[in-house]
Enzyme design. Structure first.
Site, PDB file in Angstrom:
ATOM      1  N   MET A   1     -15.805 -60.202  11.334  1.00  0.00           N
ATOM      2  CA  MET A   1     -15.670 -61.757  12.233  1.00  0.00           C
ATOM      3  C   MET A   1     -16.870 -62.542  11.837  1.00  0.00           C
ATOM      4  SD  MET A   1     -13.186 -61.997  10.938  1.00  0.00           S
ATOM      5  CE  MET A   1     -11.106 -62.316  11.572  1.00  0.00           C
TER       6      MET A   1
ATOM      7  N   ILE B   1     -20.496 -64.495   9.779  1.00  0.00           N
ATOM      8  CA  ILE B   1     -20.854 -64.920   8.797  1.00  0.00           C
ATOM      9  C   ILE B   1     -22.040 -64.461   8.477  1.00  0.00           C
ATOM     10  CG2 ILE B   1     -21.067 -67.548   7.481  1.00  0.00           C
ATOM     11  CD1 ILE B   1     -19.790 -68.826   9.340  1.00  0.00           C
TER      12      ILE B   1
ATOM     13  N   ASN C   1     -14.005 -57.820   0.622  1.00  0.00           N
ATOM     14  CA  ASN C   1     -13.557 -58.933   1.309  1.00  0.00           C
ATOM     15  C   ASN C   1     -11.751 -59.088   1.360  1.00  0.00           C
ATOM     16  OD1 ASN C   1     -13.790 -60.032   4.102  1.00  0.00           O
ATOM     17  ND2 ASN C   1     -12.951 -62.352   3.289  1.00  0.00           N
TER      18      ASN C   1
ATOM     19  N   HIS D   1      -7.960 -61.012   2.764  1.00  0.00           N
ATOM     20  CA  HIS D   1      -8.762 -61.995   3.405  1.00  0.00           C
ATOM     21  C   HIS D   1      -6.455 -62.327   2.940  1.00  0.00           C
ATOM     22  CE1 HIS D   1      -9.054 -66.414   4.798  1.00  0.00           C
ATOM     23  NE2 HIS D   1      -8.330 -66.396   3.854  1.00  0.00           N
TER      24      HIS D   1
ATOM     25  N   GLU E   1      -1.345 -56.432   2.885  1.00  0.00           N
ATOM     26  CA  GLU E   1      -2.976 -55.668   2.894  1.00  0.00           C
ATOM     27  C   GLU E   1      -3.565 -54.486   2.666  1.00  0.00           C
ATOM     28  OE1 GLU E   1      -5.029 -58.095   5.805  1.00  0.00           O
ATOM     29  OE2 GLU E   1      -3.584 -59.092   6.004  1.00  0.00           O
TER      30      GLU E   1
HETATM   31  C1  GAR Z   1      -6.723 -59.545   8.322  1.00  0.00           C
HETATM   32  O1  GAR Z   1      -5.561 -59.439   8.312  1.00  0.00           O
HETATM   33  C2  GAR Z   1      -7.327 -59.471   7.645  1.00  0.00           C
HETATM   34  O2  GAR Z   1      -7.143 -59.713   5.864  1.00  0.00           O
HETATM   35  C3  GAR Z   1      -8.021 -60.555   8.186  1.00  0.00           C
HETATM   36  O3  GAR Z   1      -8.802 -60.212   9.326  1.00  0.00           O
HETATM   37  C4  GAR Z   1      -7.293 -59.027   9.821  1.00  0.00           C
HETATM   38  C5  GAR Z   1      -8.488 -58.532  10.324  1.00  0.00           C
HETATM   39  O4  GAR Z   1      -7.003 -57.346  10.257  1.00  0.00           O
HETATM   40  N1  GAR Z   1      -9.076 -61.195   7.871  1.00  0.00           N
HETATM   41  C6  GAR Z   1      -9.605 -62.481   7.366  1.00  0.00           C
HETATM   42  O5  GAR Z   1      -9.113 -63.474   8.677  1.00  0.00           O
HETATM   43  C7  GAR Z   1     -11.432 -62.504   6.759  1.00  0.00           C
HETATM   44  N2  GAR Z   1     -11.269 -63.945   6.925  1.00  0.00           N
HETATM   45  P1  GAR Z   1      -7.591 -55.549  10.730  1.00  0.00           P
HETATM   46  O6  GAR Z   1      -9.029 -55.848  11.730  1.00  0.00           O
HETATM   47  O7  GAR Z   1      -6.567 -54.773  11.407  1.00  0.00           O
HETATM   48  O8  GAR Z   1      -8.295 -54.864   9.176  1.00  0.00           O
END
Ligand code: GAR
Length: 215
Positions: free
Chosen positions: A91, A93, A108, A110, A175
């Site tokens: 998280m 930038i 990445n 998303h 994902e």
């Molecule tokens: C996931 O859903 C990922 O796609 C999102 O954060 C979550 C992390 O979950 N990423 C974003 O929104 C990036 N812009 P995780 O820590 O369990 O993998």
């Protein structure tokens, strides 16, 4: 030779776990060289430590600037002899200099079908737009957030009565399948960033970039 992957996390780390599990397969084209967390108390970091993976905690707050933090991350990636970087719920930038150093070598994930619903709260954005399909996207990282060349996408239905929470859980299942698959395509050199898009190897079925919706 397996590609060495550095995974950057900030929190739960479930996508990192999916990549770690996939990389256990003997024929998987990548191995996890290091897991780096921007948050020392990230649950994903503890999980990786328990699994005996090489881990590094770099608290972004301990650095005077974004560039200084990014330099520290870069140094750890180089130390671990990383070929590819996978952002997994990272998280922070990144500075332009960091992104350029890893251009074409950083992915990445998303949780939306980009270019829709970039940035924060993509699930709520999808609900607000009343779309019937959303999903997730694995893309190469470029300086503009959530905008790099798309490697692969999975479509996920939005159902009546969904909340951001129920939709995010359904997309997360996709994902965890999509990311290992997309990383493998890149690690094998079958999907490369070229001219603002992604070129797929001649022998690769175009279906390799698409995951269809499943109810
Ligand atoms: C996931 O859903 C990922 O796609 C999102 O954060 C979550 C992390 O979950 N990423 C974003 O929104 C990036 N812009 P995780 O820590 O369990 O993998």
């Amino acid at each position: 030779m397996k590609k060495r992957v550095g995974i950057l996390i900030s929190g739960r780390g479930s996508n990192m776990m999916a990549l770690v599990e996939a990389a256990q397969a003997p024929d998987y084209p990548a191995e996890i060289a290091v897991v780096i967390s921007s948050n020392p108390t990230a649950p994903g970091l503890a999980w990786a430590q328990q699994r005996g993976l090489p881990t590094v905690a770099l608290h972004h707050k301990a650095y005077p600037s974004r560039e200084a933090f990014d330099d520290a991350v870069h140094a750890e990636l180089v130390k671990a002899r990383v070929d590819l970087v996978a952002l997994a719920g990272f998280m922070r930038i990144q500075s332009g200099a960091f992104v350029r150093r890893w251009a074409g070598r950083q992915l990445n994930i998303h949780p939306s079908l980009l270019p829709l619903f970039k940035g924060l709260h993509p699930h709520q954005q999808a609900l607000d737009a009343r779309v019937k399909l959303s999903g997730c996207t694995v893309h190469f990282v470029t300086e503009e957030m959530d905008s790099g060349p798309i490697v692969a996408q999975a479509a996920v239905p939005v159902l009546e009565g969904d909340t951001a929470d129920t939709l995010s859980k359904r997309i997360l299942v996709a994902e965890h399948k999509l990311y290992p698959h997309a990383l493998a395509l890149v690690a094998r050199g079958q999907a490369t960033a070229e001219g603002g898009g992604v070129t797929l190897g001649a022998t690769e079925d175009p279906a390799a970039q698409l995951f269809s919706p499943q109810l």
